[in-house]
Design an enzyme around this catalytic site. Structure first.
Site, short mmCIF file in Angstrom:
data_model
loop_
_atom_site.label_atom_id
_atom_site.label_comp_id
_atom_site.label_asym_id
_atom_site.label_seq_id
_atom_site.Cartn_x
_atom_site.Cartn_y
_atom_site.Cartn_z
N GLU A 50 65.96 59.25 13.73
CA GLU A 50 66.50 60.22 14.68
C GLU A 50 67.95 59.87 14.95
OE1 GLU A 50 64.51 60.63 18.51
OE2 GLU A 50 65.64 62.48 18.83
N CYS A 242 63.20 63.95 19.89
CA CYS A 242 63.64 65.00 20.82
C CYS A 242 64.79 65.83 20.26
CB CYS A 242 64.07 64.39 22.14
SG CYS A 242 62.71 63.69 23.06
N ASN A 376 57.76 68.47 17.97
CA ASN A 376 57.85 67.01 18.07
C ASN A 376 56.85 66.52 19.10
OD1 ASN A 376 58.80 64.29 18.21
ND2 ASN A 376 60.10 64.86 19.92
N GLU A 377 57.35 66.19 20.27
CA GLU A 377 56.50 65.60 21.30
C GLU A 377 56.17 66.72 22.29
OE1 GLU A 377 58.27 62.55 24.00
OE2 GLU A 377 57.16 61.21 22.68
O1 AHR Z 1 62.24 57.68 20.01
C1 AHR Z 1 62.93 58.13 21.11
C2 AHR Z 1 62.31 59.37 21.72
O2 AHR Z 1 61.05 59.09 22.24
C3 AHR Z 1 62.05 60.50 20.77
O3 AHR Z 1 63.17 61.25 20.56
C4 AHR Z 1 60.99 61.29 21.46
O4 AHR Z 1 60.16 61.98 20.58
C5 AHR Z 1 60.27 60.27 22.31
O5 AHR Z 1 60.18 60.67 23.61
#
Ligand code: AHR
Length: 657
Positions: A50, A242, A376-377
């Site tokens: 990321e 994110c 993603n999350e």
């Molecule tokens: O790894 C850091 C962050 O943690 C990522 O961007 C997100 O997916 C999670 O909250």
């Protein structure tokens, strides 16, 4: 607890006090070689990339000029100017990055015009190495040729390289020279003088080392990319995190903007520039120079399956309570089309729209994409309502692609409990789990997957790391050892856990927002954390099949501080045993390999360990190898492996058949 274990425990406890360790009875385990268990997926241990902590621009992406196109919201952020410098958009060569600078004669023989770039927390130069300076330029209302002077500077403002470049055309043209500094500095700068009487326009000012990974022009920092290759990853997840979602949808990662001619990829705000006000970086943007094409290429270079994660119409849910921040369920068409087009970009024939672009960028062969993450999350019904139309469209057009769904931001709790059954119902292929927890959680959860339902989707442990809060979340040996112990459970359950990726991957010492991280770096150096070495040991010793390694009928999942797992590697014809001892005393362990013919000869292969009595130790720029794997040994008597797992150690033993 089984009889043998109790026996060992009692006897051990009794003797440890009086006669010491040498008298301690060994923990007796059996390794069943006959029942070769589930296949371990080649994707098992991988990487999560990321653009956080300056991982891309200023990190893996080897470009050294910040704001090279003058398109940051403050056009001259990262630049110092002197003399007559103006910003213009008129007849810009790149529509998506419209701003450029005009350098004009100062009008006084003793005054100068020019610009100076500060790089990403400085520029790292290596003495006598070649750097490729390039710029798009044209003369402005000038009759004869114009000249610019390129200086590389050290951190004390001394010139360490100097070269002139003639600007010969009235039309936009790319100019390029190689320049070599005479000194190594980690916080250098680039200065450009106007060195003639007229005016010149400059756009996309770029400086790369020539020795990028695999020597590519729009390339990656060789040492950082090599550190990834050395991890032997089975899967490469990108672009996050994110960053997939963005602080708002406007600034989500849009893969289509990250491909095509580099100069024309528009700037995007990096969501991590705002996220934490205590680690605030107003100059953090994404040039998209490291885009999806480069991610696919890197995956191929390092032998990992590419795993892109795409936005599902949701902006970051942590930051957007208002439903209007998201795309309505009936408005997802272009997001779904983005997913379909991405698969075409990766795998489509060169005659298809997106396959053609891939070919034009230099890769006519398909990238052989097999997986795609949707969201993603994400959590809640917001996610569950948006996922099905993506699944339907992808399954219809590309039934061979495996789809990954989310189980939310935590390893357990309300969202997790709601999402897993939903993911089963929606029949995703894998479910992405995220856990950033204390080391103790990792130790307590080594058996997490032992009881998982085998009938539903497989698990992708897509983001995890042990966060040792009392030490400020350092990448210390405590966190690494806890991860090593936990990973015996991932390995034992490789029938259901098909991928796992530590997160985040990279952090710049001067520009991080989040810790811990797997690899730290400054402008010249790289530091592999103890956590890195744990990942590497697992990924280099993945094996092909799970084996049962038991004490009586039970796996070692923390009894008396011991954790263990084992695999068979059919390619190398060897058994690989991993033993973690988190206790402060050494442990004798005796492993009998059962199910072998009496005359089967075994020999001891490579044995490696990571050990330290100080759990707080971590690697630094000045001492990068304080915690690193070293050789250990054991003895093999017939079919019995006898080993001593040192206090606080992670060990692997290879037994060749
Ligand atoms: O790894 C850091 C962050 O943690 C990522 O961007 C997100 O997916 C999670 O909250």
């Amino acid at each position: 607890m089984k009889k043998n274990y109790l026996k060992a425990l009692c006897l051990g406890a009794l003797l440890a006090g009086s006669a010491g360790l040498s008298a301690q009875q060994a923990y007796e385990l059996t390794l069943d070689t006959k029942k070769v268990g589930a296949e371990i997926k080649p994707t098992m241990y991988g990487l999560f990339f990321e653009d956080i902590n300056f991982a891309a621009d200023g990190g893996l992406y080897a470009e050294m000029v910040k704001n090279r196109s003058f398109d940051f919201p403050q056009n001259l952020m990262g630049w110092y100017t002197f003399g007559k410098v103006a910003i213009s958009k008129e007849n810009a060569p790149f529509a998506n990055n419209p701003n450029y600078v005009i350098l004009s004669n100062s009008g006084h023989g003793h005054k100068y015009t020019g610009i100076e770039n500060e790089g990403f927390r400085g520029m790292g130069f290596k003495a006598n190495a070649d750097y490729r300076f390039s710029v798009w330029a044209k003369k402005v209302n000038a009759a004869g040729n114009q000249k610019i002077r390129i200086n590389l500077l050290d951190d004390k403002n001394n010139i360490i390289a100097n070269k002139d470049l003639e600007i010969t055309s009235n039309d936009w043209k790319k100019y390029e020279i190689k320049i070599a500094p005479n000194k190594t500095v980690d916080k250098g700068r680039l200065r450009i003088f106007l060195a003639s009487e007229g005016s010149v326009a400059l756009e996309h000012v770029s400086l790369f080392p020539t020795d990028t990974y695999k020597g590519r022009e729009n390339g990656l920092r060789a040492d950082l990319a090599q550190a990834l290759a050395d991890l032997n990853p089975g899967v490469f997840r990108f672009p996050g995190g994110c960053i997939v979602e963005g602080t708002d949808l406007e600034t989500r990662y849009d893969w289509k903007k990250s491909v095509g001619q580099v100069e024309n990829r528009p700037l995007n705000e990096n969501r991590w520039h705002y996220t934490f006000t205590h680690r605030f970086f107003p100059d953090y943007f994404q040039s998209y120079g490291l885009g999806f094409y480069e991610f696919f290429l890197l995956s191929e270079d390092i032998g990992a399956e590419p795993l892109p994660v795409l936005n599902c119409g949701l902006a970051c849910q942590y930051q957007n309570d208002d439903e209007h921040a998201h795309v309505p369920v009936d408005g997802l068409e272009c997001y779904i089309q983005d997913a379909l087009d991405l698969i075409e970009f990766a795998n489509g024939p060169v005659t298809s729209t997106w396959g053609k672009l891939r070919a034009e960028m230099g890769h006519p062969e398909p990238f052989n994409l097999k997986y795609v993450g949707i969201g993603n999350e994400q959590w809640g019904s917001e996610y569950v309502d948006r996922l099905p139309p993506f699944i339907k469209a992808i399954r219809e057009k590309y039934p061979e692609i495996k789809i990954i769904g989310s189980s939310g931001p935590s390893a357990d709790g309300k969202q997790f409990d709601y999402l897993w059954p939903e993911m089963k119902r929606l029949k995703v292929d894998l479910v992405d789990e995220h856990y950033y927890k204390e080391p103790k959680w990792f130790l307590d959860n080594a058996a997490r997957y032992d009881g998982y339902d085998r009938k539903g989707p497989a698990v992708f442990a897509g983001e995890y790391a042990a966060h040792d809060h009392p030490t400020g979340k350092q990448n210390n040996f405590n966190s690494a050892l806890a991860e090593a112990a936990f990973m015996t459970g991932l390995e034992r359950n490789a029938d259901i856990v098909h991928m796992c990726t530590y997160a985040p991957l990279f952090a710049h010492y001067d520009g991080w927002q989040w810790n811990p991280d797997l690899i730290w770096f400054d402008n010249l150096r790289v530091v592999k954390t103890p956590n890195y070495y744990v990942q590497q040991i697992y990924a280099k010793n993945t094996g092909t099949n799970v084996l049962k390694l038991l004490q009586g009928k039970t796996p070692l999942t923390g009894q008396d501080g011991l954790y263990a797992s084992a695999v068979w590697d059919k390619n190398e014809s060897c058994y690989i045993v991993k033993v973690v001892n988190t206790a402060t005393s050494a442990k004798e362990v005796q492993i009998t390999l059962t199910g072998l013919k009496k005359n089967t000869a075994l020999s001891l292969g490579e044995c490696i360990m990571m050990q330290d009595n100080d759990l707080k130790k971590f690697n630094t720029l000045d001492e990068p190898s304080l915690i690193a794997p070293k050789k250990t040994t054991a003895s093999l008597e017939g079919h019995v492996l006898k080993l001593k797992a040192q206090s606080q150690s992670f060990n692997i033993y290879k037994i060749k058949r």
